[in-house]
Design an enzyme around this catalytic site. Structure first.
Site, PDB file in Angstrom:
ATOM      1  N   CYS A   2       0.822  -1.203   0.000  1.00  0.00           N
ATOM      2  CA  CYS A   2       0.000   0.000   0.000  1.00  0.00           C
ATOM      3  C   CYS A   2       0.864   1.264   0.000  1.00  0.00           C
ATOM      4  O   CYS A   2       1.930   1.301   0.613  1.00  0.00           O
ATOM      5  CB  CYS A   2      -0.870   0.049   1.254  1.00  0.00           C
ATOM      6  SG  CYS A   2      -1.900  -1.392   1.446  1.00  0.00           S
ATOM      7  N   ARG A  27       5.173   0.515  -6.085  1.00  0.00           N
ATOM      8  CA  ARG A  27       5.140  -0.329  -4.892  1.00  0.00           C
ATOM      9  C   ARG A  27       4.181  -1.501  -5.049  1.00  0.00           C
ATOM     10  O   ARG A  27       4.271  -2.470  -4.305  1.00  0.00           O
ATOM     11  CB  ARG A  27       4.686   0.508  -3.673  1.00  0.00           C
ATOM     12  CG  ARG A  27       5.640   1.619  -3.322  1.00  0.00           C
ATOM     13  CD  ARG A  27       5.022   2.563  -2.303  1.00  0.00           C
ATOM     14  NE  ARG A  27       4.825   1.934  -1.013  1.00  0.00           N
ATOM     15  CZ  ARG A  27       5.736   1.878  -0.048  1.00  0.00           C
ATOM     16  NH1 ARG A  27       6.909   2.433  -0.249  1.00  0.00           N
ATOM     17  NH2 ARG A  27       5.481   1.289   1.098  1.00  0.00           N
ATOM     18  N   TRP A  74      -2.934  -2.641  -1.672  1.00  0.00           N
ATOM     19  CA  TRP A  74      -2.497  -3.977  -2.088  1.00  0.00           C
ATOM     20  C   TRP A  74      -3.216  -4.923  -1.133  1.00  0.00           C
ATOM     21  O   TRP A  74      -2.929  -4.948   0.063  1.00  0.00           O
ATOM     22  CB  TRP A  74      -0.982  -4.082  -1.944  1.00  0.00           C
ATOM     23  CG  TRP A  74      -0.379  -5.294  -2.563  1.00  0.00           C
ATOM     24  CD1 TRP A  74      -0.039  -5.463  -3.884  1.00  0.00           C
ATOM     25  CD2 TRP A  74       0.014  -6.499  -1.895  1.00  0.00           C
ATOM     26  NE1 TRP A  74       0.518  -6.698  -4.069  1.00  0.00           N
ATOM     27  CE2 TRP A  74       0.563  -7.364  -2.873  1.00  0.00           C
ATOM     28  CE3 TRP A  74      -0.049  -6.947  -0.583  1.00  0.00           C
ATOM     29  CZ2 TRP A  74       1.046  -8.632  -2.575  1.00  0.00           C
ATOM     30  CZ3 TRP A  74       0.435  -8.215  -0.278  1.00  0.00           C
ATOM     31  CH2 TRP A  74       0.972  -9.033  -1.277  1.00  0.00           C
ATOM     32  N   ASN A 103      -1.541   1.674   5.809  1.00  0.00           N
ATOM     33  CA  ASN A 103      -0.656   0.643   5.266  1.00  0.00           C
ATOM     34  C   ASN A 103      -0.193  -0.186   6.454  1.00  0.00           C
ATOM     35  O   ASN A 103       0.279   0.356   7.447  1.00  0.00           O
ATOM     36  CB  ASN A 103       0.550   1.311   4.574  1.00  0.00           C
ATOM     37  CG  ASN A 103       1.613   0.311   4.163  1.00  0.00           C
ATOM     38  OD1 ASN A 103       1.367  -0.889   4.070  1.00  0.00           O
ATOM     39  ND2 ASN A 103       2.819   0.812   3.899  1.00  0.00           N
ATOM     40  N   GLY A 104      -0.356  -1.518   6.352  1.00  0.00           N
ATOM     41  CA  GLY A 104       0.034  -2.397   7.461  1.00  0.00           C
ATOM     42  C   GLY A 104      -1.100  -3.348   7.780  1.00  0.00           C
ATOM     43  O   GLY A 104      -2.050  -3.475   6.999  1.00  0.00           O
ATOM     44  N   GLU A 484      18.546 -16.314  -8.905  1.00  0.00           N
ATOM     45  CA  GLU A 484      18.143 -14.951  -9.233  1.00  0.00           C
ATOM     46  C   GLU A 484      17.656 -14.863 -10.687  1.00  0.00           C
ATOM     47  O   GLU A 484      16.667 -14.180 -10.979  1.00  0.00           O
ATOM     48  CB  GLU A 484      19.319 -13.993  -8.964  1.00  0.00           C
ATOM     49  CG  GLU A 484      19.098 -12.543  -9.297  1.00  0.00           C
ATOM     50  CD  GLU A 484      17.939 -11.881  -8.547  1.00  0.00           C
ATOM     51  OE1 GLU A 484      17.336 -12.490  -7.649  1.00  0.00           O
ATOM     52  OE2 GLU A 484      17.615 -10.733  -8.906  1.00  0.00           O
ATOM     53  N   LYS A 488      13.918 -13.608 -11.646  1.00  0.00           N
ATOM     54  CA  LYS A 488      13.672 -12.484 -12.560  1.00  0.00           C
ATOM     55  C   LYS A 488      12.705 -12.903 -13.657  1.00  0.00           C
ATOM     56  O   LYS A 488      11.770 -12.192 -13.987  1.00  0.00           O
ATOM     57  CB  LYS A 488      14.980 -11.994 -13.216  1.00  0.00           C
ATOM     58  CG  LYS A 488      15.933 -11.249 -12.343  1.00  0.00           C
ATOM     59  CD  LYS A 488      15.515  -9.835 -11.986  1.00  0.00           C
ATOM     60  CE  LYS A 488      14.720  -9.796 -10.724  1.00  0.00           C
ATOM     61  NZ  LYS A 488      15.353  -9.669  -9.480  1.00  0.00           N
ATOM     62  N   GLU A 491       9.023 -13.572 -12.256  1.00  0.00           N
ATOM     63  CA  GLU A 491       8.240 -12.475 -11.680  1.00  0.00           C
ATOM     64  C   GLU A 491       7.746 -11.459 -12.710  1.00  0.00           C
ATOM     65  O   GLU A 491       6.710 -10.833 -12.494  1.00  0.00           O
ATOM     66  CB  GLU A 491       8.992 -11.776 -10.546  1.00  0.00           C
ATOM     67  CG  GLU A 491      10.186 -10.971 -10.964  1.00  0.00           C
ATOM     68  CD  GLU A 491      10.877 -10.312  -9.781  1.00  0.00           C
ATOM     69  OE1 GLU A 491      10.208  -9.971  -8.809  1.00  0.00           O
ATOM     70  OE2 GLU A 491      12.102 -10.136  -9.853  1.00  0.00           O
ATOM     71  N   HIS A 507      19.229 -35.595  -9.054  1.00  0.00           N
ATOM     72  CA  HIS A 507      18.532 -36.161  -7.897  1.00  0.00           C
ATOM     73  C   HIS A 507      17.016 -35.987  -7.999  1.00  0.00           C
ATOM     74  O   HIS A 507      16.327 -35.981  -6.980  1.00  0.00           O
ATOM     75  CB  HIS A 507      19.084 -35.539  -6.615  1.00  0.00           C
ATOM     76  CG  HIS A 507      20.553 -35.805  -6.471  1.00  0.00           C
ATOM     77  ND1 HIS A 507      21.046 -36.995  -5.997  1.00  0.00           N
ATOM     78  CD2 HIS A 507      21.627 -35.055  -6.813  1.00  0.00           C
ATOM     79  CE1 HIS A 507      22.373 -36.949  -6.022  1.00  0.00           C
ATOM     80  NE2 HIS A 507      22.746 -35.779  -6.519  1.00  0.00           N
ATOM     81  N   LYS A 606       6.570  -3.761  -4.579  1.00  0.00           N
ATOM     82  CA  LYS A 606       8.006  -3.467  -4.521  1.00  0.00           C
ATOM     83  C   LYS A 606       8.536  -3.629  -3.104  1.00  0.00           C
ATOM     84  O   LYS A 606       9.625  -4.126  -2.888  1.00  0.00           O
ATOM     85  CB  LYS A 606       8.248  -2.037  -5.027  1.00  0.00           C
ATOM     86  CG  LYS A 606       9.691  -1.578  -4.971  1.00  0.00           C
ATOM     87  CD  LYS A 606      10.540  -2.321  -5.976  1.00  0.00           C
ATOM     88  CE  LYS A 606      12.009  -1.920  -5.925  1.00  0.00           C
ATOM     89  NZ  LYS A 606      12.857  -2.964  -6.539  1.00  0.00           N
TER      90      LYS A 606
HETATM   91  C1  F6R Z   1      12.586  -9.417  -6.753  1.00  0.00           C
HETATM   92  C2  F6R Z   1      12.464  -8.483  -5.655  1.00  0.00           C
HETATM   93  C3  F6R Z   1      12.074  -9.020  -4.329  1.00  0.00           C
HETATM   94  C4  F6R Z   1      12.823  -8.263  -3.218  1.00  0.00           C
HETATM   95  C5  F6R Z   1      12.322  -8.712  -1.836  1.00  0.00           C
HETATM   96  C6  F6R Z   1      13.079  -8.040  -0.732  1.00  0.00           C
HETATM   97  O1  F6R Z   1      13.005  -8.795  -7.921  1.00  0.00           O
HETATM   98  O2  F6R Z   1      12.643  -7.316  -5.807  1.00  0.00           O
HETATM   99  O3  F6R Z   1      12.294 -10.381  -4.242  1.00  0.00           O
HETATM  100  O4  F6R Z   1      14.187  -8.511  -3.344  1.00  0.00           O
HETATM  101  O5  F6R Z   1      10.959  -8.406  -1.728  1.00  0.00           O
HETATM  102  O6  F6R Z   1      12.957  -6.644  -0.828  1.00  0.00           O
HETATM  103  P1  F6R Z   1      13.951  -5.667  -0.114  1.00  0.00           P
HETATM  104  O7  F6R Z   1      15.285  -5.817  -0.784  1.00  0.00           O
HETATM  105  O8  F6R Z   1      13.360  -4.314  -0.297  1.00  0.00           O
HETATM  106  O9  F6R Z   1      14.022  -6.102   1.312  1.00  0.00           O
END
Ligand code: F6R
Length: 611
Positions: A2, A27, A74, A103-104, A484, A488, A491, A507, A606
């Protein structure tokens, strides 16, 4: 998660609020709403993008007023509906025209709701936030600030809130505990937001609200106090980044912009911190803990998602260069495992936003158990940065793209500096550290060469973009890079992708391989190169299509892989920063080719501020 924006001043609130919401779109959200005070309270809410809300406001002829609150939601408690969108109001019949954005998560909302229902309140949404609006209304005795303080003394959970009330049309009250909230201080105006990106267009002076703190804002002044009404003075500071850093420039998406920014961002990360000739690292933020770090027995790196992958690379770096037993763990798992943490343990919380609720909770737990807690964080003044004992900022600039890119390379770069810093105080020679620092300084140029080869990567992606299942495989320090790469891709393009240690294939997962399945191997020349070649052979002989990330000049790899992405050579410990970049580019092109909204992937936020 949010996003909150609130405004009190002399300008019309709606343009400020909508512009702020757009800045916070990154976000992640699924509905939006505004509440404006103009004689009475006017509310507009809509499911979907901020522009849908904007159209709705336009259709009603606009919402005039110089005090207002706005929110992107959100969904957590309750589905994605207009009724669940914020602002929420106290009971209209009995109420005071109070509107709240939040937010929360209010964890004890069920108990509070029952109490309020018994006292005649009726609810129109399924949200925990509406409970807060009614509770403030129930406790209102002619002073909004006091009613908010009283309500917050009753709630458990996390909140950043902004509240307005028809009976006090010139007052904005905001508060926080656990969720981010910042107050921008302008000339006769205040702009409150979840992060500074919605503030910098109006003022560069701001303060972050501490937990359990309430701010009462009028056009003339502000007052901050705890929820028990003890007055406090916040520290107003200069916001560090420019509005220009938030613009897309010539790029189609923030993710692409941020991939391209990596060379410059990493130079900023290193600037003033490394002395190649002297073989020294200057990390002012942690200098006072140098001795404790040199004597630490165990390091645990915690984070989530991409930050966790950086932790996993960091673990190799701590073991290899600092020679300290190290682990990397999901903050969310570490927190609830009853972990063994003592005075000999150092916890490193890694986070771009500095607001990830799980990471915050993990470090709080570790602190309580007596560990030294450090942060590797991008967002200055964020909750994690403030809660840790000390830390190192990434300095890679604001990251807007939901898929983290430059933060990952910045986190690895910072972990490498920290490992060398500790190692130098233990046993690493000045000569070795100087050599490695020279290699660190060379990484930005190497990444630039990968970014410049983006067209080659795009043509490889084009051949496979219809495939629904991909594998990413690596060994040793490149195993987290494989994870990673898979994250990427999934997502932003919604392709199913799995990352795993290349040796693990045999395995079980090897059963997944069918004809033409793309298998991306991180196969740069390092200590495990020969083993990776064997793993490539195993997958290829079962029909997998091999895409290798390999070292420039490797004449052999082209005979075993159908597609090769060449990258510059770097020392094994630093190679992940180079190797991850083609995977970022690959995921980006796959998402664009599949017509996905790269910067706003479905269901994602985000900054994940709930546990
Ligand atoms: C993936 C991504 C998320 C963040 C995760 C932690 O591309 O961005 O997996 O890495 O939500 O976020 P932070 O780094 O803000 O703690």
């Amino acid at each position: 998660m949010c996003g909150i924006v609130a405004y009190i001043g002399r300008k019309q609130a709606i343009p400020v609020l909508l512009e702020g919401l757009k800045r916070l779109e990154y976000r992640g959200y699924d509905s939006a709403g505004v509440g404006v005070m103009d004689g009475g309270l006017k509310v507009a809410r809509a499911v979907g993008r901020v522009r849908v809300l904007e159209e709705k406001i336009d259709e009603t002829g606009g919402l005039p007023g110089t005090l207002g609150i706005a929110h992107t939601r959100w969904a957590t408690h309750g589905g994605v509906t207009e009724a669940n969108a914020h602002p929420h109001r106290d009971d209209r019949g009995k109420g005071h025209g109070i509107a709240v954005i939040h937010n929360g998560i209010i964890e004890n909302y069920a108990v509070l709701k029952k109490y309020l229902e018994e006292n005649g309140h009726t609810f129109t949404s399924e949200t925990d936030t509406e409970v807060l609006a009614h509770l403030i209304g129930e406790l209102y005795r002619g002073d909004l600030e006091k009613a908010v303080q009283a309500a917050l003394r009753e709630v458990t959970g996390a909140y950043a809130i902004a509240v307005i009330c028809e009976k006090e049309p010139d007052t904005l009250v905001v508060a926080r505990k656990g969720s981010p909230l910042m107050v921008g201080v302008g000339n006769g105006e205040y702009v409150v937001a979840s992060d500074s990106s919605a503030i910098v267009a109006h003022t560069t002076q701001a303060f972050t609200l501490a937990d359990y703190t309430v701010a009462k804002l009028t056009r003339e002044s502000f007052r901050t106090s705890t929820i028990d009404d003890v007055e406090i003075t916040p520290e107003v500071r200069e916001l560090e980044f420019e509005l220009a850093e938030l613009d897309l420039g010539n790029f189609d998406h923030y993710m692409l912009k941020e991939i391209h920014e990596q060379p410059r961002a990493l130079r900023m990360c290193l600037q003033g911190r490394i002395d190649v000739r002297g073989g020294e690292i200057v990390l002012g933020g942690i200098a006072q803990h140098a001795r404790t770090l040199a004597n630490t027995k165990r390091i645990v790196l915690v984070g989530q998602g991409t930050a966790l992958h950086a932790c996993m690379v960091g673990r190799y770096l701590m073991e290899d260069m600092a020679k300290i037993a190290a682990e990397a763990d999901f903050a969310s798992e570490f927190r609830y495992r009853n972990p063994i943490v003592d005075f000999g343990t150092t916890i490193i919380a890694v986070s771009q936003s500095g607001e990830t609720a799980d990471t915050l909770a993990a470090l709080q737990e570790a602190k309580q158990r007596g560990a030294l807690v450090l942060g590797i964080v991008n967002a200055v003044g964020s909750s994690i940065a403030r809660e840790t004992d000390a830390g190192i900022y990434l300095r890679v600039g604001p990251e807007i793209g939901v898929a983290s890119t430059k933060a990952f390379t910045g986190q690895v770069m910072t972990a490498a500096m920290l490992a060398l810093f500790i190692g130098r105080r233990r046993y690493l020679s000045q000569e070795y550290v100087g050599k490695m620092l020279g290699e660190l300084a060379a990484i930005p140029d190497k990444i630039q060469r990968v970014v410049d080869a983006s067209d080659t990567i795009r043509s490889i992606v084009a051949k496979h973009v219809e495939r629904e299942n991909w594998l990413f495989l690596g060994r040793g320090i490149n195993y987290p890079v494989a994870l990673e790469g898979a994250l990427k891709l999934k997502e932003i393009s919604y392709i199913h992708a799995e990352g795993m240690p290349a040796a693990e294939m045999k395995h079980g997962p090897i059963a997944l391989i069918d004809s033409g399945m793309p298998a991306v191997f991180i196969a740069t020349r390092n200590s495990q190169y020969e083993k990776v070649l064997s793993n490539i052979a195993e997958v290829r002989s079962r029909g997998g299509h091999i895409i290798a990330v390999a070292t420039e000049g490797d004449g052999h790899i082209g005979t075993v892989a159908q597609d090769v992405i060449y990258v510059p050579d770097a020392p094994e410990q630093l190679q992940p920063m180079v190797n991850v970049v083609p995977l970022q580019v690959l995921a980006y092109h796959a998402a664009v080719m599949r017509g996905k909204d790269v910067d706003k992937p479905r269901n994602l936020a985000k900054s994940v501020t709930v546990e």
